[in-house]
Design a protein around this motif. Structure first.
Motif, PDB file in Angstrom:
ATOM      1  N   PHE C 244      59.868  51.849  64.421  1.00 42.57           N
ATOM      2  CA  PHE C 244      60.112  51.657  65.728  1.00 42.57           C
ATOM      3  C   PHE C 244      59.113  52.731  66.591  1.00 42.57           C
ATOM      4  O   PHE C 244      59.450  53.034  67.785  1.00 42.57           O
ATOM      5  CB  PHE C 244      61.755  51.804  66.084  1.00 42.57           C
ATOM      6  CG  PHE C 244      62.294  50.680  65.580  1.00 42.57           C
ATOM      7  CD1 PHE C 244      62.270  49.378  66.125  1.00 42.57           C
ATOM      8  CD2 PHE C 244      62.953  50.883  64.388  1.00 42.57           C
ATOM      9  CE1 PHE C 244      62.882  48.266  65.327  1.00 42.57           C
ATOM     10  CE2 PHE C 244      63.772  49.725  63.793  1.00 42.57           C
ATOM     11  CZ  PHE C 244      63.680  48.436  64.190  1.00 42.57           C
ATOM     12  N   LYS C 245      58.477  53.330  66.062  1.00 42.80           N
ATOM     13  CA  LYS C 245      57.370  54.061  66.602  1.00 42.80           C
ATOM     14  C   LYS C 245      57.990  55.214  67.627  1.00 42.80           C
ATOM     15  O   LYS C 245      57.497  55.285  69.052  1.00 42.80           O
ATOM     16  CB  LYS C 245      56.376  53.343  67.455  1.00 42.80           C
ATOM     17  CG  LYS C 245      55.668  52.296  66.299  1.00 42.80           C
ATOM     18  CD  LYS C 245      54.309  51.845  66.877  1.00 42.80           C
ATOM     19  CE  LYS C 245      53.517  50.926  65.882  1.00 42.80           C
ATOM     20  NZ  LYS C 245      53.257  51.382  64.598  1.00 42.80           N
ATOM     21  N   GLY C 246      59.256  55.686  67.358  1.00 45.91           N
ATOM     22  CA  GLY C 246      59.705  56.703  68.404  1.00 45.91           C
ATOM     23  C   GLY C 246      60.529  55.986  69.433  1.00 45.91           C
ATOM     24  O   GLY C 246      61.177  56.740  70.152  1.00 45.91           O
ATOM     25  N   ASN C 247      60.665  54.798  69.446  1.00 44.35           N
ATOM     26  CA  ASN C 247      61.609  54.303  70.548  1.00 44.35           C
ATOM     27  C   ASN C 247      62.912  54.450  70.315  1.00 44.35           C
ATOM     28  O   ASN C 247      63.379  54.512  68.925  1.00 44.35           O
ATOM     29  CB  ASN C 247      61.150  52.688  70.648  1.00 44.35           C
ATOM     30  CG  ASN C 247      59.783  52.506  71.042  1.00 44.35           C
ATOM     31  OD1 ASN C 247      59.580  53.092  72.478  1.00 44.35           O
ATOM     32  ND2 ASN C 247      59.141  51.824  70.541  1.00 44.35           N
ATOM     33  N   LYS C 248      63.881  54.485  71.209  1.00 46.40           N
ATOM     34  CA  LYS C 248      65.149  54.781  70.959  1.00 46.40           C
ATOM     35  C   LYS C 248      65.991  53.701  71.845  1.00 46.40           C
ATOM     36  O   LYS C 248      65.438  53.115  72.482  1.00 46.40           O
ATOM     37  CB  LYS C 248      65.526  56.113  71.536  1.00 46.40           C
ATOM     38  CG  LYS C 248      65.221  57.266  70.842  1.00 46.40           C
ATOM     39  CD  LYS C 248      65.435  58.648  71.534  1.00 46.40           C
ATOM     40  CE  LYS C 248      64.845  59.894  70.964  1.00 46.40           C
ATOM     41  NZ  LYS C 248      65.037  60.794  71.678  1.00 46.40           N
ATOM     42  N   CYS C 249      67.195  53.309  71.343  1.00 52.90           N
ATOM     43  CA  CYS C 249      67.813  52.535  72.345  1.00 52.90           C
ATOM     44  C   CYS C 249      68.149  52.955  73.704  1.00 52.90           C
ATOM     45  O   CYS C 249      68.444  53.992  73.831  1.00 52.90           O
ATOM     46  CB  CYS C 249      69.403  52.580  71.499  1.00 52.90           C
ATOM     47  SG  CYS C 249      70.565  51.313  72.588  1.00 52.90           S
ATOM     48  N   GLU C 250      67.725  52.004  74.431  1.00 51.61           N
ATOM     49  CA  GLU C 250      67.883  52.380  75.913  1.00 51.61           C
ATOM     50  C   GLU C 250      69.334  52.436  76.646  1.00 51.61           C
ATOM     51  O   GLU C 250      69.850  52.937  77.646  1.00 51.61           O
ATOM     52  CB  GLU C 250      67.115  51.479  76.577  1.00 51.61           C
ATOM     53  CG  GLU C 250      65.671  51.743  76.475  1.00 51.61           C
ATOM     54  CD  GLU C 250      64.886  50.868  77.118  1.00 51.61           C
ATOM     55  OE1 GLU C 250      64.976  50.111  78.116  1.00 51.61           O
ATOM     56  OE2 GLU C 250      63.554  50.275  76.669  1.00 51.61           O
ATOM     57  N   LYS C 251      70.342  52.025  75.652  1.00 50.22           N
ATOM     58  CA  LYS C 251      71.893  52.122  76.294  1.00 50.22           C
ATOM     59  C   LYS C 251      72.369  53.449  75.699  1.00 50.22           C
ATOM     60  O   LYS C 251      72.983  54.097  76.552  1.00 50.22           O
ATOM     61  CB  LYS C 251      72.537  50.998  75.444  1.00 50.22           C
ATOM     62  CG  LYS C 251      72.427  49.400  76.520  1.00 50.22           C
ATOM     63  CD  LYS C 251      73.585  48.671  76.013  1.00 50.22           C
ATOM     64  CE  LYS C 251      73.050  47.467  76.187  1.00 50.22           C
ATOM     65  NZ  LYS C 251      73.234  46.361  75.106  1.00 50.22           N
ATOM     66  N   CYS C 252      72.431  53.622  74.471  1.00 53.01           N
ATOM     67  CA  CYS C 252      72.983  54.771  73.806  1.00 53.01           C
ATOM     68  C   CYS C 252      72.156  55.863  73.264  1.00 53.01           C
ATOM     69  O   CYS C 252      72.663  56.950  73.012  1.00 53.01           O
ATOM     70  CB  CYS C 252      74.025  54.325  72.559  1.00 53.01           C
ATOM     71  SG  CYS C 252      73.007  53.935  71.022  1.00 53.01           S
ATOM     72  N   GLY C 253      71.190  55.553  73.291  1.00 50.19           N
ATOM     73  CA  GLY C 253      69.998  56.627  72.900  1.00 50.19           C
ATOM     74  C   GLY C 253      69.922  56.816  71.710  1.00 50.19           C
ATOM     75  O   GLY C 253      69.015  57.983  71.151  1.00 50.19           O
ATOM     76  N   SER C 254      70.345  55.938  70.748  1.00 51.40           N
ATOM     77  CA  SER C 254      70.358  56.515  69.367  1.00 51.40           C
ATOM     78  C   SER C 254      68.677  56.228  68.637  1.00 51.40           C
ATOM     79  O   SER C 254      68.017  55.127  69.123  1.00 51.40           O
ATOM     80  CB  SER C 254      71.149  55.384  68.414  1.00 51.40           C
ATOM     81  OG  SER C 254      71.029  55.595  67.151  1.00 51.40           O
ATOM     82  N   ALA C 255      68.267  56.996  67.749  1.00 52.65           N
ATOM     83  CA  ALA C 255      66.963  56.857  67.334  1.00 52.65           C
ATOM     84  C   ALA C 255      67.337  56.591  65.773  1.00 52.65           C
ATOM     85  O   ALA C 255      66.140  56.450  65.193  1.00 52.65           O
ATOM     86  CB  ALA C 255      66.149  58.281  67.544  1.00 52.65           C
ATOM     87  N   ASN C 256      68.483  56.200  65.263  1.00 51.12           N
ATOM     88  CA  ASN C 256      68.600  56.066  63.979  1.00 51.12           C
ATOM     89  C   ASN C 256      69.436  54.768  63.823  1.00 51.12           C
ATOM     90  O   ASN C 256      70.376  54.613  62.866  1.00 51.12           O
ATOM     91  CB  ASN C 256      69.688  57.142  63.695  1.00 51.12           C
ATOM     92  CG  ASN C 256      69.026  58.372  63.286  1.00 51.12           C
ATOM     93  OD1 ASN C 256      67.848  58.556  62.715  1.00 51.12           O
ATOM     94  ND2 ASN C 256      69.514  59.424  63.896  1.00 51.12           N
ATOM     95  N   SER C 257      68.846  53.877  64.502  1.00 48.45           N
ATOM     96  CA  SER C 257      69.571  52.465  64.248  1.00 48.45           C
ATOM     97  C   SER C 257      68.495  51.376  64.530  1.00 48.45           C
ATOM     98  O   SER C 257      67.435  51.521  64.911  1.00 48.45           O
ATOM     99  CB  SER C 257      70.642  52.031  65.403  1.00 48.45           C
ATOM    100  OG  SER C 257      70.084  51.903  66.475  1.00 48.45           O
ATOM    101  N   TYR C 258      68.578  50.153  63.693  1.00 47.65           N
ATOM    102  CA  TYR C 258      67.751  49.034  64.041  1.00 47.65           C
ATOM    103  C   TYR C 258      67.704  48.669  65.361  1.00 47.65           C
ATOM    104  O   TYR C 258      68.945  48.363  66.023  1.00 47.65           O
ATOM    105  CB  TYR C 258      68.161  47.942  62.854  1.00 47.65           C
ATOM    106  CG  TYR C 258      67.056  46.882  62.595  1.00 47.65           C
ATOM    107  CD1 TYR C 258      66.008  47.008  61.987  1.00 47.65           C
ATOM    108  CD2 TYR C 258      66.967  45.719  63.528  1.00 47.65           C
ATOM    109  CE1 TYR C 258      64.924  46.254  61.658  1.00 47.65           C
ATOM    110  CE2 TYR C 258      66.110  44.944  63.197  1.00 47.65           C
ATOM    111  CZ  TYR C 258      65.034  44.868  62.306  1.00 47.65           C
ATOM    112  OH  TYR C 258      64.143  44.110  62.397  1.00 47.65           O
TER     113      TYR C 258
END
Lengths: 187, 361, 290
Positions: C244-258
């Motif tokens: 995911f090239k460093g992208n994070k979830c824009e809702k919860c901020g997780s960098a550890n999920s699909y």
């Protein structure tokens, strides 16, 4: 027993069986019905689509009773889908039980020992266990099942995926040994 | 992202259901009765019973109404109903010689014992729109029926004309036919209880085709006889009629008739050459619930086509034919591509981007 | 109009969990064989359900065969509880069993899923049931069932390895996206269902029991807990999860999920959100509490 109660009981017994197969060596405690735990388990697994045989003592009395309860038909040791033994030494009969083919290993029979003693509280295991579903260091004790019997099982299951899957039944516990388990002896 | 809205999926589904139901109801016409469908759209009912694999004309008519005339959907509804019914027993083998025939023809011989019986067929009707049917007119319908019946008072679905000999048996007597291996009753495979294995037994093969989708069977059979195959069939016999279903009476243990089912049966003959031997004929067999000649003949051609060794074409390949003729399975899977696939799509996208990166270096 | 629930609760009297008891018995027997031979596809007499083939009828048959009154069920599609197909399956199961439904991964005793495994590791008290469209991992290299069965029987997987090798030659990497083939218990190559590669590791030595079922193709298979599951790879060309090239979830901020990727056409931008809806919501709630 009402139909709904029976449906619920069979579902509950099945889940214990499923868990016991998924975690070989672990004991599943089940409160038996008035029919006894063996009949409860058979009622989950057997119907007119599969065959069974009882070996050793009580064959003559048990076979008609099992057919009456489950609708399953009897077959000889070599072709039965379920082979039921009284816990103890089964002699050479176990070698005749079908192990499936490489294309269809699931055609291998399920072997059921009844009247075993399964002791949850005994701290030292007699038998070590390795394989899928088994946590490191798991063992089990089944004093009713002679040493030679487990050796025979190991031998029969040595050409995995050919083999048989085993359920050991005591008064209110079951323990499963799928063919994927490797049984060792703890000295 | 419309239809995968985070909340509200339940409302969306329920509203879609209502909207669909509205489509069936919105016209100004009279409500269709099950009786009307059963009596007047009987070929659709037959097809649904055959593909739905349940002989139940009222339920098939109901499914047809509910599915707004989609025979695939209706067969599916019927099949799903069938699956909830426990199996209470097995019938005795049906002897189709005992069929109360309403139609029976042979294309292989001009004169056959018992005679050619055309029966109710649309084979020779001109495919011209009949504007006489345009108005729903009960009085006219009644009058037409009376005219057709003439002085017949006690009309029955079939007349008992006795057992008719099989055309194929005439060839058998001459030793011209290679027999199909007979399956012992206890060895009959049950495709509703077990998954087909390949090579499939003939019993499994015939069962699969008997509940197959008419169009699917037709396409494969047609491809064979047209040129992607080598079957040059002669229609030995085609029969339509009512065959008694017998069970063993639970008390008397005697055979006992529980009713009759309408079926279509086709036997085709094709030449079979075995190297170093005199050529013989071999047979292909087709049978299905209801009156559906396209299906029975297609099935018979495929039964014969799959017996060809060294299969070259799709219709010769048993696994190919049997894995693709079930309408309920092929329809379900073909339309499942409507479901969201964005997790897998993104996973593929990741690989594609990576591959481009690699090749760009 | 009758809703599905009314049709089922009505006079027709369908059995608890819809399937008749004999159908359940057969499926239960096959499940036990599947568990006993991890990764091996057990054929079964798949039943028709009132939901179309290809829409989760395999997973459903497993769920209906094992579910009991005290179970709590979670159903997801693409990681999401509210995807229309998940809603539809949940609605059907609810109407024929009455069991409690949840979106909370931790509360569920059974999880039926299409295309994802929840991010939060499942425990020994949970069972996950996968809906499978293509149970045969070798179908990519061989269309005939008779032949793939022989290949499994003899553990003759050379054509699969060759396929991967040729793939590398062509694409520079193994280009399989989802449905990445795995080795189970060092014996069978298995199709893990179309989960992303991200989820493959969760199958290895899991605490939970993993059950797979393809209704249309009529196969049941299983991965018991604590079973070795390895993606196919070469020493010099490793299996890789999605990047995911460093992208994070824009809702919860997780960098550890699909992550799901969405495109904002007007702005010409891409956005990323957790695919696992429950995981994302819990993360958000935890953040608020802190």
């Amino acid at each position: 027993m009402g139909t709904d109660i029976k449906i619920a009981r069979n579902q509950g017994t099945f889940r214990e069986l499923m868990n016991a197969f998924a975690r070989p060596g672990s004991l599943a405690a089940i409160t038996p019905s008035s029919e006894g735990l063996l009949m409860d388990v058979l009622d989950v697994l057997l119907d007119h689509e599969v065959s069974f045989c009882v070996l050793g003592k009580n064959k003559e009395s048990m076979e008609p009773e099992i057919t009456a309860v489950t609708g399953s038909r009897t077959a000889d040791t070599g072709s039965a889908d379920f082979v039921i033994f009284a816990a103890g030494d089964t002699g050479d009969e176990l070698y005749k039980v079908k192990r499936g083919s490489l294309e269809y290993p699931d055609k291998g029979a399920t072997v059921i020992y009844y009247g075993a003693v399964l002791d949850e509280n005994k701290k030292i295991a007699d038998h070590s266990f390795k394989g899928p579903g088994i946590a490191a260091g798991t063992g089990f004790t089944a004093p009713g099942i002679p040493e030679g019997e487990l050796k025979k099982l190991s031998e029969i299951n040595s050409e995995y995926p050919l083999g048989v899957d085993t359920v050991i039944i005591s008064e209110n516990n079951i323990l499963c040994i799928p063919r994927s388990s490797k049984i060792g002896v703890v000295k | 992202m419309g239809y995968i809205a985070v909340k509200g999926g339940k409302d969306a589904i329920e509203n879609a259901e209502k909207y669909l139901e509205f489509q069936r109801l919105k016209g100004a016409s009279d409500d269709l009765s099950i009786g009307q469908i059963k009596d007047q759209l009987y070929l659709a009912v037959d097809r649904i019973m055959s593909e739905g694999s349940l002989y139940a004309p009222e339920l098939a008519a109901l499914a047809f109404k509910q599915a707004a005339g989609d025979t695939l959907e209706a067969s599916f509804i019927l099949r799903a109903y069938r699956t909830t019914k426990p199996r209470v027993g097995y019938s005795l083998p049906c002897d189709t010689k005992k069929m109360k025939v309403i139609r029976r023809i042979s294309a292989a011989f001009k004169d056959i014992p018992g005679g050619q019986i055309l029966g109710p067929t649309s084979d020779y009707t001109l495919k011209l729109l009949d504007f006489g049917l345009e108005e729903a007119d009960n009085a006219k319908r009644k009058a037409e029926l009376e005219k057709l019946l003439g002085d017949i008072v006690n009309y029955k679905d079939y007349e008992d004309i006795g057992e008719l000999p099989r055309v194929i048996d005439m060839l058998r007597k001459e030793g011209l036919v290679i027999e199909n291996k007979r399956t012992k009753q206890e060895d009959i495979f049950d495709i509703t209880r077990e998954s087909n294995v390949f090579p499939a037994s003939r019993s499994a093969s015939l069962q699969t085709m008997a509940r197959g989708e008419t169009g699917g069977l037709l396409l494969l059979a047609y491809s064979n006889v047209r040129g992607y195959g080598d079957i040059h069939p002669a229609l030995g016999e085609l029969r339509v009629g009512y065959v008694p279903v017998m069970i063993t009476h639970p008390l008397t243990k005697e055979p006992y008739e529980i009713g009759k089912v309408k079926i279509t049966e086709a036997e085709i003959i094709a030449r079979f050459n075995v190297e170093g031997e005199k050529p013989k004929f071999s047979l292909g067999y087709g049978v299905c619930f209801g009156h559906n000649e396209v299906k029975a003949i297609s099935m018979a051609i495929l039964d014969r086509a799959m017996a060809t060794s060294g299969a070259k074409h799709a219709s010769n390949d048993q696994e190919f034919v049997l894995s693709h003729v079930d309408g309920i399975e092929s329809m379900g899977f073909t339309i499942h591509w409507k479901l969201p696939h964005y997790v897998t799509f993104l996973s593929d996208l990741d690989r594609l981007r990576k591959a481009q990166e690699v090749s760009g270096k | 109009m009758n809703s599905a629930a009314e049709k089922i609760d009505g006079k027709n009297g369908y059995n608890f969990a819809f399937l008749d008891e004999n159908a359940k018995k057969e499926i239960r027997r096959r499940i036990l064989k599947a568990i006993s031979i991890p990764g091996y596809q057990v054929p079964f007499g798949s039943r028709e359900l009132p939901i179309a083939r290809g829409w989760g009828t395999g997973g459903l048959q497993i769920t209906l065969s094992i579910i009991g009154k005290s179970d709590i069920l979670k159903v997801i599609d693409q990681g999401c509880d509210d995807s229309v197909n998940a809603v539809n399956i949940r609605r059907f199961i609810k109407s024929v069993t009455g069991v409690e439904m949840t979106t909370d991964t931790e509360r569920a005793t059974l999880v039926q899923t299409r295309h994802r495994i929840p991010e939060k590791p499942l425990t020994k008290d949970q069972v996950i049931i996968f809906q499978v469209p293509f149970p045969e991992p070798l179908r990519t290299v061989e269309p005939s069932e008779a032949e793939t069965r022989r290949m499994h029987a003899e553990a003759d997987y050379s054509r699969m390895w060759l396929y991967l090798y040729e793939d590398i030659v062509k694409c520079g990497e193994i280009s399989i996206g989802a449905r990445y083939p795995v080795f189970v218990n060092n014996r069978y190559i298995m199709d893990p269902s179309p989960i992303p590669r991200w989820d493959i590791e969760k199958l290895n030595n899991s605490e939970c029991l993993n059950l797979f079922c393809a209704g249309r193709e009529k196969r049941i298979y299983a991965i018991p807990p604590r079973t070795s599951v390895k993606p196919l790879e070469f020493e010099d060309f490793r299996f890789r999860i999605e990047d995911f090239k460093g992208n994070k979830c824009e809702k919860c901020g997780s960098a550890n999920s699909y992550l799901d990727e969405t495109i904002d056409e007007a702005a010409g931008t891409r956005h990323y959100y957790c695919s696992d809806a429950d995981y994302c919501e819990k993360n958000l709630n935890n953040a608020v509490r802190k």
